[in-house]
Write an enzyme that holds these catalytic residues in place. Sequence first.
Site, short mmCIF file in Angstrom:
data_model
loop_
_atom_site.label_atom_id
_atom_site.label_comp_id
_atom_site.label_asym_id
_atom_site.label_seq_id
_atom_site.Cartn_x
_atom_site.Cartn_y
_atom_site.Cartn_z
CE1 TYR A 131 22.88 -34.59 -3.64
CE2 TYR A 131 25.05 -33.69 -4.17
CZ TYR A 131 23.84 -34.24 -4.57
OH TYR A 131 23.60 -34.45 -5.91
CG LEU A 132 29.51 -34.19 -1.95
CD1 LEU A 132 30.87 -33.51 -1.83
CD2 LEU A 132 29.19 -34.45 -3.42
#
Length: 222
Positions: A131-132
């Site tokens: 996600y990051l």
Amino acid sequence: MRIVIAGGHGKIALLLTRLAAGRGDTVVGLVRNPDHVQDVRDHGGDAVVLDLESASAEQVAAALAGADAAVFAAGAGPGSGTARKETVDRDAAALLADAALIAGVRRHVQISAMGIDRADDPGVDEVFAVYLRAKDAAERALRDRDLDWTILRPGRLTDDPAVGAVALAESVEPGAVSRADVAAVVLALLDDPGTAGLTVELVGGGTPVAEAVQSLPRTRAE
Ligand SMILES: NC(=O)c1ccc[n+]([C@@H]2O[C@H](COP(=O)([O-])OP(=O)(O)OC[C@H]3O[C@@H](n4cnc5c(N)ncnc54)[C@H](OP(=O)(O)O)[C@@H]3O)[C@@H](O)[C@H]2O)c1
């Protein structure tokens, strides 16, 4: 102002819709589920059904036609696996930026996240790391495009009521912020094209939203 929000049925998006529509702006939310259209209308906006994981840039551009600003507020969400972090958090954000270029909608606010440089830290969960990295790639994709973008990186989101005061700067201490305050900051950023070119972090704090946005550094001559 006519504002198009990608991920129009998201929590921040609906709060932003109510806030903007309440002061007379026209808001169009892009939603993938036809059952969500009425909800957006109930918040004062209108909705266009478009799945950002399968739509073309031209289809999204058609929904953006005539808009003054685009906001990326979509996200695969906490229950999703790694693949959708890439197809939504990374690729749908780039798709909106491409569509904005086609439609000639220059003003753009992208909701990113604090901590995107922590993907490789020890102990970071694998899905969270993906996600990051997806958020980081989405930021870089937007910076590469010739748009008047502002990237907003909120800290941990809560459903608490709006406080109306925040900490907003290029770097802030990690913390939480309510989605309602994020929505207010997005609207204030849209009102202030002088914040184009900035990437800013946001958590709860003590500075009134309007003052916090006015206090941001300016990167371009106005
Ligand atoms: N959670 C946190 O602590 C945190 C912290 C910092 C930043 N953020 C970011 O903040 C943003 C907004 O957060 P939020 O809580 O308002 O999100 P949210 O309520 O989960 O809303 C995200 C919206 O994106 C929509 N979406 C997903 N896939 C889509 C697709 N293919 N086409 C069109 N729409 C699609 C979802 O639609 P469906 O309802 O149909 O799935 C949902 O309405 C996200 O970008 C998130 O990454 C979150």
